[in-house]
Design a protein around this motif. Structure first.
Motif, PDB file in Angstrom:
ATOM      1  N   GLN A   1       2.244   3.921  -6.491  1.00  0.00           N
ATOM      2  CA  GLN A   1       1.952   3.741  -5.062  1.00  0.00           C
ATOM      3  C   GLN A   1       0.971   2.590  -4.854  1.00  0.00           C
ATOM      4  O   GLN A   1       0.894   2.026  -3.771  1.00  0.00           O
ATOM      5  N   VAL A   2       0.223   2.285  -5.906  1.00  0.00           N
ATOM      6  CA  VAL A   2      -0.697   1.155  -5.860  1.00  0.00           C
ATOM      7  C   VAL A   2       0.004  -0.008  -6.568  1.00  0.00           C
ATOM      8  O   VAL A   2       0.217   0.052  -7.778  1.00  0.00           O
ATOM      9  N   VAL A   3       0.401  -1.029  -5.814  1.00  0.00           N
ATOM     10  CA  VAL A   3       1.153  -2.124  -6.442  1.00  0.00           C
ATOM     11  C   VAL A   3       0.413  -3.430  -6.227  1.00  0.00           C
ATOM     12  O   VAL A   3      -0.236  -3.647  -5.213  1.00  0.00           O
TER      13      VAL A   3
ATOM     14  N   LYS B   1       4.475  -6.954  -4.290  1.00  0.00           N
ATOM     15  CA  LYS B   1       4.845  -6.876  -2.871  1.00  0.00           C
ATOM     16  C   LYS B   1       5.603  -8.122  -2.432  1.00  0.00           C
ATOM     17  O   LYS B   1       6.601  -8.046  -1.708  1.00  0.00           O
TER      18      LYS B   1
ATOM     19  N   GLY C   1      -6.085  -6.229  -1.635  1.00  0.00           N
ATOM     20  CA  GLY C   1      -5.929  -6.244  -0.176  1.00  0.00           C
ATOM     21  C   GLY C   1      -5.151  -7.441   0.352  1.00  0.00           C
ATOM     22  O   GLY C   1      -4.341  -8.054  -0.371  1.00  0.00           O
TER      23      GLY C   1
ATOM     24  N   THR D   1       0.369  -1.148 -12.150  1.00  0.00           N
ATOM     25  CA  THR D   1       0.557  -1.583 -10.762  1.00  0.00           C
ATOM     26  C   THR D   1       1.424  -2.820 -10.678  1.00  0.00           C
ATOM     27  O   THR D   1       1.772  -3.262  -9.590  1.00  0.00           O
TER      28      THR D   1
END
Lengths: 393, 393
Positions: free
Chosen positions: B44-46, B51, B77, B222
């Motif tokens: 869930q943390v990529v 992205k 971020g 990640t």
């Protein structure tokens, strides 16, 4: 640290362990039939003693628990089951009760058969040695140990109906620890009167927030067992009003015992508390906390006092719980290192220094809801590897 | 080991890594628009590059992949996303294409921002350095490395329509390796023509039996990314008849790359193959094999050449797959140690000696059905702990 009223215990050396001076046979007895409840490993491969004890609870007629260390009697087929049943019958003969009223636990290496001859000699000795004194309770806790370096006991006292009632327990670690609806060997005793359904409910609730919240190495054992005996020797029955107070005391005993397992985990130098707060459900919070506790990369970072927080966040990220990074923040020992999906400007040296105390606290905060979970783990050290690289050979 | 037709590559040092002589910036280019498919981490943390690249495939117009090591640009971020997009635009300007036609991967420590100034200087250099030669392919593979000790490449050739077509790939390890529907960074290229839907199907199938079957430390990263580029430079289109042959060759390339990750895993001294056969479904077989591969207790036993087989059987036992012990047998390097739920009389010294070769093979046989799965892992050594206890500090 003493036993509840009406309980006695003993621990002796009968030669199962290679060092003949080490205690390896324990017995807990109640002077009257006790209510008994248990929770057991969810591993599909279960030790013979688990099969035997599991079939005997809940019960209102249990008189005792016999435990040996040095051999888990797991993966031993029908002969293993025969051995476990024989062990309870041998104790029952000494105690003067039915074999079904004795529960049994074994811990140690998997895949070896129990040495019946040694037990045949040891069981009469341990049965004749039982007494109510603190030294006997301690000896029994010692006889449960495998790679543990210290015996593990806990006790709470409550005032109920003008009388003092006691909850006491003993357990052992120190690896193959990742209980799943169960735990390593633990025996918890009390001198109040409880019916089996209530005893089971109280125990399950206590275990869910104690033994099921610790992990040394995520390897759920074949032998995990927590037994709870209530013999009513004080004459006190828990009423509905005292139920919550009793539940809290029982949970406290189980949490203290489970934390002692983590503090004495193989090779461990750090005690780690993982809090997940602000989750949608306590189950989701638990899954994320457990995922952090099970990550070798998180645990090696702790060993090095390394505030490598990306490993913590990413371990929550692969737990299966859905979230967006912007919903997640992380603090280590009170210092926020990650806020709403982005790194903070933190002093890495200060965080590392705080970790060097040996007490490490991660708080993962989500913006999902109000549920939370707390789990405990330890660091993964080179000493853990050394201890486990040659355990059987 | 060479690139498919129409591909070129380069690897340079631009100072992201602390040692300024180490290669840390790689570029793979196609001389014409290529079909591109990808599989990415399910964490869930990529990372920001995941992205960005994930949003650009499938595609028929991809010209290249830029990769850096030394900084994963994950947990960074919006600034991280801006940096990843900027990186592809800087490459696109050099190559003469749209930013959307450049894919990006980053690997290294989590939570640090990319050093834009260093990349601004390095990107023109790496773009001007690209060439089709083997030395350039090797340099690009080297520039992807973090704690890897050797570059990892694989190649297969097929004869299709009277012409030779090539599948070549490069990847990196060497920890935070437990791919879940994805893997660590890998780029696989071919010179046949494939439509995006087919490319995605071929890649997913290949990854499911290669990168998704390895685990160093069960920590899904990640940044896991496998990219597959097909530029059609040979003029050959795979027809239905050759599809199976091509799939096999692509799977072979992915398996060879993923096995190279395990052989070069941090601190590893043993290469472990885990076969689960006779299962009800391949998914159940996979879950049991993966559970064995992820157990620190199994992996420390392998480190010590210790045939402590109870740990292997019990790891399958907590995988969540239901079975009775009588339905399970286990062999280590061809020697049966556990048959139908009970231990055999085996020569522990002989099994230990076989493990000392560094090649370890577990075969867990069930009586459930005909499905199977094969996974790969390594041992857990004190050196792994040492490497990971002070990675960031």
């Amino acid at each position: 640290m003493h036993l509840p009223l009406g309980f006695s215990a003993a621990g002796v050396a009968c030669g199962i362990k290679s060092d003949p001076s080490k205690l390896d046979l324990a017995l807990f007895l109640s002077d009257r039939p006790a209510t008994a409840a248990g929770v057991f490993t969810q591993n599909q491969v279960v030790g013979a003693p688990v099969k035997v004890s599991r079939s005997r609870v809940p019960s209102t007629t249990v008189r005792g628990v016999v435990l040996n260390s040095g051999c888990s009697n797991a993966c031993t087929g029908q002969r293993g089951i025969d051995d476990a049943q024989w062990m309870t019958a041998a104790v029952a003969e000494q105690v003067g009760c039915q074999p079904e009223d004795i529960l049994v636990c074994s811990t140690g290496i998997i895949g070896h058969f129990l040495p019946r001859q040694k037990l045949a000699e040891g069981i009469p000795v341990v049965s004749k040695s039982v007494a109510a004194g603190d030294d006997h309770f301690l000896a029994a806790a010692r006889a449960m140990m495998t790679t543990d370096t210290v015996p593990k006991q806990a006790m709470r006292k409550l005032s109920l109906g003008g009388k003092t009632v006691t909850i006491s327990g003993a357990c052992k670690g120190a690896a193959m620890i990742a209980p799943n609806m169960a735990t390593m060997l633990a025996v918890v005793m009390t001198d109040v009167r409880i019916i089996p359904e209530t005893a089971q409910k109280l125990l399950t609730q206590a275990v869910n927030t104690s033994f099921n919240c610790i992990s040394v190495d995520q390897h759920t054992s074949t032998s995990d067992t927590v037994l709870f005996l209530a013999n009513g020797a004080t004459g006190i029955t828990i009423g509905d009003t005292a139920m919550q107070e009793f539940q809290q005391a029982l949970t406290d005993v189980c949490q203290e015992l489970s934390q002692k397992i983590i503090r004495d985990a193989e090779g461990a130098e750090h005690f780690v508390t993982v809090d997940v707060i602000g989750a949608r459900t306590s189950e989701e919070a638990y899954r994320m906390a457990k995922s952090v506790c099970d990550s070798p990369l998180v645990k090696t970072a702790v060993a090095g006092n390394d505030p490598n927080w990306g490993r913590i966040v990413s371990a929550a990220g692969y737990s299966g719980v859905k979230f967006f990074e912007e919903e997640c923040s992380l603090a280590i020992n009170g210092i926020e290192v990650y806020r709403a999906g982005a790194p903070t400007q933190f002093d890495a040296d200060a965080v590392s220094a705080a970790m060097k105390t040996g007490e490490v606290h991660f708080v993962l905060t989500f913006t999902h809801g109000k549920e939370q979970s707390r789990c405990w783990t330890c660091d993964l050290t080179a000493e853990y590897v050394r201890l486990n690289a040659d355990y059987s050979t």
